[in-house]
Write an enzyme that holds these catalytic residues in place. Sequence first.
Site, mmCIF file in Angstrom:
data_model
loop_
_atom_site.group_PDB
_atom_site.id
_atom_site.type_symbol
_atom_site.label_atom_id
_atom_site.label_comp_id
_atom_site.label_asym_id
_atom_site.label_seq_id
_atom_site.Cartn_x
_atom_site.Cartn_y
_atom_site.Cartn_z
ATOM 1 N N LYS A 52 0.847 -1.201 0.000
ATOM 2 C CA LYS A 52 0.000 0.000 0.000
ATOM 3 C C LYS A 52 0.878 1.244 0.000
ATOM 4 O O LYS A 52 0.608 2.222 -0.699
ATOM 5 C CB LYS A 52 -0.914 0.006 1.236
ATOM 6 C CG LYS A 52 -2.069 -0.975 1.135
ATOM 7 C CD LYS A 52 -2.820 -1.146 2.446
ATOM 8 C CE LYS A 52 -3.839 -2.276 2.330
ATOM 9 N NZ LYS A 52 -4.429 -2.675 3.602
ATOM 10 N N GLN A 96 -4.855 -2.037 9.887
ATOM 11 C CA GLN A 96 -4.667 -3.317 9.198
ATOM 12 C C GLN A 96 -5.266 -4.438 10.049
ATOM 13 O O GLN A 96 -4.931 -4.582 11.225
ATOM 14 C CB GLN A 96 -3.162 -3.546 8.964
ATOM 15 C CG GLN A 96 -2.841 -4.738 8.096
ATOM 16 C CD GLN A 96 -3.338 -4.611 6.656
ATOM 17 O OE1 GLN A 96 -3.268 -3.538 6.049
ATOM 18 N NE2 GLN A 96 -3.849 -5.685 6.106
ATOM 19 N N ASP A 119 -11.159 3.051 4.607
ATOM 20 C CA ASP A 119 -11.452 1.628 4.406
ATOM 21 C C ASP A 119 -12.958 1.372 4.477
ATOM 22 O O ASP A 119 -13.416 0.289 4.121
ATOM 23 C CB ASP A 119 -10.754 0.782 5.495
ATOM 24 C CG ASP A 119 -9.635 -0.085 4.926
ATOM 25 O OD1 ASP A 119 -9.575 -0.239 3.698
ATOM 26 O OD2 ASP A 119 -8.825 -0.596 5.725
#
Length: 300
Positions: A52, A96, A119
């Site tokens: 990322k 994450q 997200d």
Amino acid sequence: MSAQIISGKELAARIRTELAQKIKNHSSENMPVLAVVLVGDDDASKIYVRNKQKAAAEVGIGCEIMEFSASIGENALLDVIDDLNANPHINGIIVQLPLPAHINSLRVLSRINPAKDVDGFSPYNTGLLSYNHPDAFISATPKGILELLLSTGINLEGKSAVVIGRSNIVGKPVAMLLTNRNCTVTLTHSKTKDLPAIVKTADIVVAACGKARMIKAEWLKEGAVVIDVGINRIDGKLCGDVDFEAAKEKASFITPVPGGVGPMTVAMLLSNTFEAFCRQEKDPISGNKHHNCGCGHCCH
Ligand code: NDP
């Protein structure tokens, strides 16, 4: 006739090139910045996070990785989120997953300011998605799946779609997105009875069950569009949830694994981060306050 392969790799590369151009043309003193919170030593998570960061740098997005030991307490992690929420230089925040078992993921995800929740995993953004609200940040994998479907040029309206897997990060949001696009959606899971018969009814199949090559060609309707989200390994080799070699002889369009959904996920995350940056430039307050969480720390 063999199916057309939908190349997520090519589509994602196109989207990233366009995004890099948009960011370059955007007149601003600041660059968009994504903060990635990484807890623990999971090797796969570390690889995802580095990927990322590399992809962000290529399009002109800053990426700050904040690493913490697996033993960090939940309250300490919530303080980290509060600081990022209050930091005007941070436009997007992702945590994450998975988090260590002693941390309540929902509590942590809920603490992210919805305006920075790129997200789209917070209950707030999931709620907006269920309302089909334009302000929703749609999580990257489901958004990438929709883009892959749209890239085929097929009209989604009225199509019968079967989604296999009901996780909060893939199956459920995909089902909502497709419902919002006027598909008639069946959301299936491990307790579903006679899955092959249900898949047989589908014009669109989204496979996200994490079971290597479980979806067989003979389950598919002739000409179905198949999106394979699964990432599995057989003898060290990557494969999806669909028996690709046989299924491509039955489907009209199909995504490969690797090179299908995976590359789209990162492209969509970057695009959400730029979107958050632009929204916060227009409305700086929304980017720097929390949604009345009442903690007395991040709320203004
Ligand atoms: P989860 O393990 O969280 O969810 C799997 C879902 O599949 C569950 O709802 C489960 O049902 C259902 N399921 C399991 N076995 C069966 C079965 N035999 N029949 C029908 N349904 C079944 O997985 P995720 O949603 O996180 O991920 C799914 C797959 O997608 C994984 O392979 C993952 O690696 C991959 N993935 C890929 C991404 C990408 O960017 N390409 C991003 C995210 C995930 P139940 O709820 O009843 O347990």
